[in-house]
Enzyme design. Structure first.
Site, short mmCIF file in Angstrom:
data_model
loop_
_atom_site.label_atom_id
_atom_site.label_comp_id
_atom_site.label_asym_id
_atom_site.label_seq_id
_atom_site.Cartn_x
_atom_site.Cartn_y
_atom_site.Cartn_z
N ASP A 133 0.76 -1.24 -0.10
CA ASP A 133 -0.25 0.08 -0.10
C ASP A 133 0.46 1.21 0.02
O ASP A 133 2.49 1.21 0.93
CB ASP A 133 -1.09 -0.12 1.16
CG ASP A 133 -2.11 1.35 1.18
OD1 ASP A 133 -1.79 2.18 0.51
OD2 ASP A 133 -2.90 0.56 1.52
N HIS A 167 -11.37 -5.52 -2.11
CA HIS A 167 -9.11 -5.61 -1.49
C HIS A 167 -9.17 -6.12 -0.83
O HIS A 167 -10.38 -5.94 0.81
CB HIS A 167 -8.69 -4.42 -1.72
CG HIS A 167 -9.23 -3.57 -1.78
ND1 HIS A 167 -10.62 -3.03 -2.28
CD2 HIS A 167 -9.06 -2.45 -0.74
CE1 HIS A 167 -10.09 -1.37 -1.03
NE2 HIS A 167 -9.07 -1.41 -0.24
N LEU A 168 -8.12 -7.34 -0.06
CA LEU A 168 -7.77 -7.19 1.22
C LEU A 168 -6.39 -6.64 1.53
O LEU A 168 -6.12 -5.88 1.12
CB LEU A 168 -7.45 -8.47 1.16
CG LEU A 168 -8.73 -10.10 1.21
CD1 LEU A 168 -8.09 -11.25 1.40
CD2 LEU A 168 -10.00 -9.22 2.25
#
Length: 144
Positions: free
Chosen positions: A32, A101-102
């Site tokens: 991320d 998304h995870l």
């Protein structure tokens, strides 16, 4: 939102930059951009799926298997105090990108992230109400 407007679809297509940690024919995992705690990884299906309600069970299982593998890699790399795994759907859940998304997020004591229950919550619920809720959910499960 169309697939053309989706930042995760652009990452999957290779037209937007990402620091990829894993990829296969079904999913892509990348670091991320926002690292409140080092090691925050996102896992997305390669096909555009807006939320968990549109996700097929085979892809969901694949994403979760990948999440477990990444969690173990993060544990070996940084020895975090804990780990959060989350997935959000819709504005009320603060889903920022409408592509399922995870989040695999290493945790540190005192990191201030994910204060799930505001002070005073949750309030215990009567057993009868919990049983009625369980029954409604079970009935809907058998319908799908």
């Amino acid at each position: 939102m169309s697939d053309d407007d989706c930042v995760f679809c652009a990452i999957v297509a290779g037209t937007a930059p990402a620091s990829v940690v894993y990829e296969d024919e079904i999913a892509l995992a990348f670091v991320d951009l926002r690292q409140a705690v080092s090691g925050h990884v996102l896992i997305v299906p390669r096909v555009h799926v807006p939320d968990i309600y549109a996700l097929d069970e085979a892809t969901a299982a694949h994403l979760m298997r990948l999440a477990v593998r990444i969690a173990k890699a993060l544990a070996a790399d940084g020895r975090p105090d804990g780990l959060s795994l989350w997935q959000s759907n819709g504005a009320a859940a603060m889903q920022e990108v409408p592509h399922v998304h995870l989040h695999v997020h290493p945790r540190r004591h005192g990191d201030g992230l994910l204060d799930v229950y505001p002070s005073g919550l949750p309030v215990p619920v009567a057993r009868e109400a919990l049983q009625a809720l369980a029954q409604r959910i079970a009935e809907r499960l058998s319908a799908h």
